[in-house]
Design an enzyme around this catalytic site. Structure first.
Site, PDB file in Angstrom:
ATOM      1  N   ARG A  80       0.799  -1.227   0.000  1.00  0.00           N
ATOM      2  CA  ARG A  80       0.000   0.000   0.000  1.00  0.00           C
ATOM      3  C   ARG A  80       0.832   1.279   0.000  1.00  0.00           C
ATOM      4  NH1 ARG A  80      -2.247  -4.046   2.580  1.00  0.00           N
ATOM      5  NH2 ARG A  80      -4.418  -4.491   2.095  1.00  0.00           N
ATOM      6  N   HIS A 105      -1.012  -2.587  -4.470  1.00  0.00           N
ATOM      7  CA  HIS A 105      -0.457  -3.507  -5.476  1.00  0.00           C
ATOM      8  C   HIS A 105      -0.438  -2.915  -6.895  1.00  0.00           C
ATOM      9  CE1 HIS A 105      -0.048  -6.461  -2.437  1.00  0.00           C
ATOM     10  NE2 HIS A 105      -1.248  -7.005  -2.483  1.00  0.00           N
ATOM     11  N   HIS A 179       2.957 -12.846  -5.409  1.00  0.00           N
ATOM     12  CA  HIS A 179       1.755 -12.987  -4.592  1.00  0.00           C
ATOM     13  C   HIS A 179       1.113 -14.376  -4.656  1.00  0.00           C
ATOM     14  CE1 HIS A 179      -1.695 -11.594  -2.339  1.00  0.00           C
ATOM     15  NE2 HIS A 179      -1.194 -10.382  -2.278  1.00  0.00           N
ATOM     16  N   TYR A 181      -0.431 -17.712  -3.162  1.00  0.00           N
ATOM     17  CA  TYR A 181      -1.056 -18.214  -1.947  1.00  0.00           C
ATOM     18  C   TYR A 181      -0.659 -19.686  -1.854  1.00  0.00           C
ATOM     19  CZ  TYR A 181      -4.372 -14.243  -1.894  1.00  0.00           C
ATOM     20  OH  TYR A 181      -4.962 -13.009  -1.844  1.00  0.00           O
ATOM     21  N   GLU A 309       5.289 -12.418   0.994  1.00  0.00           N
ATOM     22  CA  GLU A 309       5.645 -11.513  -0.104  1.00  0.00           C
ATOM     23  C   GLU A 309       6.909 -10.736   0.259  1.00  0.00           C
ATOM     24  OE1 GLU A 309       1.842  -9.225  -0.829  1.00  0.00           O
ATOM     25  OE2 GLU A 309       1.135 -10.727   0.579  1.00  0.00           O
TER      26      GLU A 309
HETATM   27  C1  GLA Z   1      -1.729  -8.377   0.292  1.00  0.00           C
HETATM   28  C2  GLA Z   1      -2.235  -7.438   1.289  1.00  0.00           C
HETATM   29  C3  GLA Z   1      -3.536  -7.921   1.830  1.00  0.00           C
HETATM   30  C4  GLA Z   1      -4.511  -8.156   0.714  1.00  0.00           C
HETATM   31  C5  GLA Z   1      -3.949  -9.114  -0.275  1.00  0.00           C
HETATM   32  C6  GLA Z   1      -4.843  -9.270  -1.471  1.00  0.00           C
HETATM   33  O1  GLA Z   1      -1.171  -9.482   0.850  1.00  0.00           O
HETATM   34  O2  GLA Z   1      -1.317  -7.195   2.317  1.00  0.00           O
HETATM   35  O3  GLA Z   1      -4.046  -6.983   2.721  1.00  0.00           O
HETATM   36  O4  GLA Z   1      -4.800  -6.950   0.081  1.00  0.00           O
HETATM   37  O5  GLA Z   1      -2.696  -8.647  -0.699  1.00  0.00           O
HETATM   38  O6  GLA Z   1      -6.141  -9.610  -1.115  1.00  0.00           O
END
Ligand code: GLA
Length: 344
Positions: A80, A105, A179, A181, A309
């Site tokens: 952010r 992002h 990014h 998961y 990340e």
């Molecule tokens: C990052 C942010 C989270 C969220 C994800 C996407 O990891 O830190 O807060 O926004 O991306 O959903």
């Protein structure tokens, strides 16, 4: 080693390609030039059984729908930027606002939503792909034409190397990250609360309610954010409002260093992350809420995957005390990261 590409669609006048990298042990990565995205990562468990350990979708078209950055390259600025603006060399730049008043992002159409050029790379010990994108001056509000490369390389040591390179023709800010998961039990199988996590950091950046750093850097000791010794992700998560979504201050000082280790006891899969970056966002998949159906139609609930990340600290453009994210003409932006897989 094997490298293969196949065209799966045409979008915005360009070919969308899936690229498969495979090493001698059967470890396989599937990538896509839309978003320079890691779609799947097939990794053996302690019995040698492969499972896909990243969340995502089966088809390109699904990536165009609701998608919380599954496997994507995030940039120009991962995480952010408060108020979606910064001042650089006396000039104010206003960025796209895509999370309330803030920038997340890279904005509305970040690096996760652009189509990258593809070049395959193969030799006897590694299989790789090089993605290239020229981000035009002013894109999402950022100054400078930014020439970017993302390299994914799979080695026979079961390492996935991800490197980022960028150069600019005007001073600007850059902070590119990955990014994925992960769910080391296999995506869609369960939640990640029983994974054992270790993060090699003793400090984190304190954030406000909008997840923008206040500027304060605090010790993790005595807080549920302390992962200096391995702990289950779920053990103290109830004590963290909203779940884990924090930037850790790594101690590597720009040298490639071990940042985190994650172990999933049932499968025996163990992942290590090495990075040259000063920060690491640990996000426990808090915003997943069962509204997304991923691979094989599986529903991704809260905590279905976690993200690690590697990055510079959030909101660095407005926090002069944080490591700088400024990139000037003539300089090279470089970030190097390794995800290494083993079993125990
Ligand atoms: C990052 C942010 C989270 C969220 C994800 C996407 O990891 O830190 O807060 O926004 O991306 O959903």
């Amino acid at each position: 080693m094997k490298v293969e590409e196949k065209k799966v669609a045409v979008y915005e006048g360009k070919d969308i390609k899936f690229i498969e990298l495979e090493n001698a042990h059967g470890l396989k990565a599937v990538l896509m030039n839309y978003g320079a995205t890691l779609i799947s990562l097939f990794v053996p468990d302690r019995k040698g059984q492969l499972a896909d350990i990243t969340l995502g979708f089966d088809t390109f078209e699904e990536y165009l729908g609701k998608n919380p950055y599954f496997g994507a390259t995030v940039g120009r600025y991962a995480n952010r930027i408060g108020g979606a603006k910064f001042v650089l060399e006396g000039k104010e730049y206003r960025l796209a606002k895509n999370e309330g008043e803030n920038h997340l992002h890279g904005g509305i159409k970040g690096f996760d939503k652009v189509i990258w050029d593809v070049q395959l790379k193969e030799n006897s010990h590694s299989a790789g792909v090089n993605f290239h994108y020229l981000s035009p001056d002013g894109e999402e509000g950022y100054p400078g034409n930014l020439d970017c490369q993302v390299n994914y390389l799979l080695t026979d040591d079961n390492e996935l190397h991800i490197s980022y390179l960028a150069a600019t023709d005007k001073p600007t800010h850059v902070n590119i990250s990955h990014h994925s998961y992960f769910n080391l039990a296999g995506e869609g199988k369960s939640h990640i609360l029983e994974h054992e996590l270790q993060i090699f950091a003793s400090k984190f950046t304190v954030v406000d309610r909008q997840l923008i750093p206040t500027g304060e850097i605090k010790e993790v000791g005595g807080t549920p954010l302390d992962f200096r010794l391995p702990r289950l992700i779920g053990e103290r998560i109830a004590k963290v409002e909203g779940g884990y979504d924090h930037n850790y201050v790594l101690e590597g000082l720009g040298a490639l260093s071990l940042a985190a280790r994650v172990f999933e006891p049932v499968s025996g899969r163990l992942m290590e992350l090495y990075t040259t970056e000063p920060g690491l966002q640990f996000y426990s998949g808090n915003f997943l809420d069962g509204t997304i159906k991923g691979k094989g139609g599986q529903v991704y609930d809260k905590y279905a995957g976690f993200c690690l990340e590697p990055q510079h600290f959030p909101d660095s453009p407005n926090k002069p005390q944080f490591p700088s994210t400024i990139l000037k003409p003539g300089e090279n932006y470089k970030s190097f990261n390794i995800f290494k897989f083993m079993t125990k």
